[in-house]
Design a protein around this motif. Structure first.
Motif, PDB file in Angstrom:
ATOM      1  N   VAL A 105       0.836  -1.201   0.000  1.00 20.45           N
ATOM      2  CA  VAL A 105       0.000   0.000   0.000  1.00 20.45           C
ATOM      3  C   VAL A 105       0.871   1.251   0.000  1.00 20.45           C
ATOM      4  O   VAL A 105       0.626   2.191  -0.766  1.00 20.45           O
ATOM      5  CB  VAL A 105      -0.972   0.008   1.201  1.00 20.45           C
ATOM      6  CG1 VAL A 105      -1.682   1.354   1.317  1.00 20.45           C
ATOM      7  CG2 VAL A 105      -1.984  -1.125   1.058  1.00 20.45           C
ATOM      8  N   TYR A 106       1.905   1.277   0.824  1.00 20.39           N
ATOM      9  CA  TYR A 106       2.791   2.448   0.847  1.00 20.39           C
ATOM     10  C   TYR A 106       3.448   2.661  -0.512  1.00 20.39           C
ATOM     11  O   TYR A 106       3.605   3.796  -0.959  1.00 20.39           O
ATOM     12  CB  TYR A 106       3.855   2.313   1.935  1.00 20.39           C
ATOM     13  CG  TYR A 106       3.293   2.396   3.336  1.00 20.39           C
ATOM     14  CD1 TYR A 106       2.297   3.304   3.661  1.00 20.39           C
ATOM     15  CD2 TYR A 106       3.758   1.561   4.335  1.00 20.39           C
ATOM     16  CE1 TYR A 106       1.778   3.383   4.950  1.00 20.39           C
ATOM     17  CE2 TYR A 106       3.248   1.627   5.626  1.00 20.39           C
ATOM     18  CZ  TYR A 106       2.258   2.540   5.919  1.00 20.39           C
ATOM     19  OH  TYR A 106       1.753   2.606   7.183  1.00 20.39           O
ATOM     20  N   ALA A 107       3.821   1.586  -1.194  1.00 21.84           N
ATOM     21  CA  ALA A 107       4.400   1.701  -2.543  1.00 21.84           C
ATOM     22  C   ALA A 107       3.383   2.321  -3.505  1.00 21.84           C
ATOM     23  O   ALA A 107       3.742   3.122  -4.371  1.00 21.84           O
ATOM     24  CB  ALA A 107       4.856   0.340  -3.045  1.00 21.84           C
ATOM     25  N   ALA A 108       2.112   1.966  -3.343  1.00 21.10           N
ATOM     26  CA  ALA A 108       1.065   2.511  -4.203  1.00 21.10           C
ATOM     27  C   ALA A 108       0.877   4.015  -4.004  1.00 21.10           C
ATOM     28  O   ALA A 108       0.402   4.708  -4.899  1.00 21.10           O
ATOM     29  CB  ALA A 108      -0.254   1.788  -3.942  1.00 21.10           C
ATOM     30  N   LEU A 109       1.271   4.518  -2.850  1.00 16.76           N
ATOM     31  CA  LEU A 109       1.123   5.944  -2.563  1.00 16.76           C
ATOM     32  C   LEU A 109       2.216   6.787  -3.218  1.00 16.76           C
ATOM     33  O   LEU A 109       2.192   8.014  -3.140  1.00 16.76           O
ATOM     34  CB  LEU A 109       1.097   6.182  -1.050  1.00 16.76           C
ATOM     35  CG  LEU A 109      -0.111   5.568  -0.350  1.00 16.76           C
ATOM     36  CD1 LEU A 109       0.024   5.713   1.162  1.00 16.76           C
ATOM     37  CD2 LEU A 109      -1.401   6.188  -0.842  1.00 16.76           C
ATOM     38  N   LYS A 110       3.151   6.147  -3.860  1.00 11.25           N
ATOM     39  CA  LYS A 110       4.168   6.809  -4.701  1.00 11.25           C
ATOM     40  C   LYS A 110       4.864   7.982  -4.020  1.00 11.25           C
ATOM     41  O   LYS A 110       4.962   9.078  -4.562  1.00 11.25           O
ATOM     42  CB  LYS A 110       3.533   7.258  -6.015  1.00 11.25           C
ATOM     43  CG  LYS A 110       2.951   6.109  -6.795  1.00 11.25           C
ATOM     44  CD  LYS A 110       2.320   6.561  -8.074  1.00 11.25           C
ATOM     45  CE  LYS A 110       1.740   5.337  -8.776  1.00 11.25           C
ATOM     46  NZ  LYS A 110       1.078   5.684 -10.009  1.00 11.25           N
ATOM     47  N   GLY A 111       5.356   7.734  -2.814  1.00 10.64           N
ATOM     48  CA  GLY A 111       6.154   8.755  -2.134  1.00 10.64           C
ATOM     49  C   GLY A 111       5.381   9.817  -1.390  1.00 10.64           C
ATOM     50  O   GLY A 111       5.977  10.722  -0.822  1.00 10.64           O
ATOM     51  N   LYS A 112       4.066   9.726  -1.368  1.00 13.94           N
ATOM     52  CA  LYS A 112       3.263  10.752  -0.697  1.00 13.94           C
ATOM     53  C   LYS A 112       3.486  10.777   0.815  1.00 13.94           C
ATOM     54  O   LYS A 112       3.162  11.763   1.466  1.00 13.94           O
ATOM     55  CB  LYS A 112       1.770  10.560  -0.973  1.00 13.94           C
ATOM     56  CG  LYS A 112       1.401  10.625  -2.444  1.00 13.94           C
ATOM     57  CD  LYS A 112       1.561  11.997  -3.002  1.00 13.94           C
ATOM     58  CE  LYS A 112       1.076  12.024  -4.444  1.00 13.94           C
ATOM     59  NZ  LYS A 112       1.398  13.265  -5.112  1.00 13.94           N
ATOM     60  N   MET A 113       4.036   9.690   1.392  1.00 15.23           N
ATOM     61  CA  MET A 113       4.297   9.636   2.831  1.00 15.23           C
ATOM     62  C   MET A 113       5.782   9.738   3.154  1.00 15.23           C
ATOM     63  O   MET A 113       6.178   9.541   4.289  1.00 15.23           O
ATOM     64  CB  MET A 113       3.752   8.330   3.421  1.00 15.23           C
ATOM     65  CG  MET A 113       2.259   8.315   3.545  1.00 15.23           C
ATOM     66  SD  MET A 113       1.651   6.988   4.580  1.00 15.23           S
ATOM     67  CE  MET A 113       2.059   7.593   6.209  1.00 15.23           C
ATOM     68  N   ASP A 114       6.611  10.056   2.179  1.00 15.55           N
ATOM     69  CA  ASP A 114       8.052  10.045   2.378  1.00 15.55           C
ATOM     70  C   ASP A 114       8.556  11.237   3.187  1.00 15.55           C
ATOM     71  O   ASP A 114       8.550  12.373   2.723  1.00 15.55           O
ATOM     72  CB  ASP A 114       8.786  10.018   1.034  1.00 15.55           C
ATOM     73  CG  ASP A 114       8.629   8.685   0.318  1.00 15.55           C
ATOM     74  OD1 ASP A 114       8.064   7.758   0.915  1.00 15.55           O
ATOM     75  OD2 ASP A 114       9.075   8.593  -0.834  1.00 15.55           O
ATOM     76  N   GLY A 115       8.990  10.959   4.393  1.00 16.90           N
ATOM     77  CA  GLY A 115       9.657  11.955   5.215  1.00 16.90           C
ATOM     78  C   GLY A 115       8.817  13.172   5.570  1.00 16.90           C
ATOM     79  O   GLY A 115       7.606  13.201   5.396  1.00 16.90           O
TER      80      GLY A 115
END
Length: 78
Positions: free
Chosen positions: A52-62
């Motif tokens: 699921v995190y991969a599907a968010l394409k970096g939207k939760m990165d740092g």
């Protein structure tokens, strides 16, 4: 820049087109999502959440991510 529940849902539907997806939240930073998808069969919970995190394409990165917090429930359909 804030993100909306519909934008999150769109990203998840692209990654899990046959899945049952529910996204809630309206403050632009804190959301809850439930993703039920057959691709999760045989995966443990950590593997499912990583997908699921991969599907968010970096939207939760740092600290620069658009999505600050996501309460996540994942499972394969019964």
């Amino acid at each position: 820049m804030a993100i909306t529940a519909s934008e999150i849902e769109h990203l998840l539907r692209d990654a899990f087109p046959g899945g049952k997806i529910t996204v809630q939240g309206d403050d632009g930073a804190h959301f809850a999502a439930e993703v039920i998808d057959k691709s999760f069969r045989g995966m443990n919970r950590v593997q499912q959440q990583r997908a699921v995190y991969a599907a968010l394409k970096g939207k939760m990165d740092g600290s620069n991510g658009e999505l600050h917090a996501l309460a996540l429930t994942t499972k394969a359909p019964e």
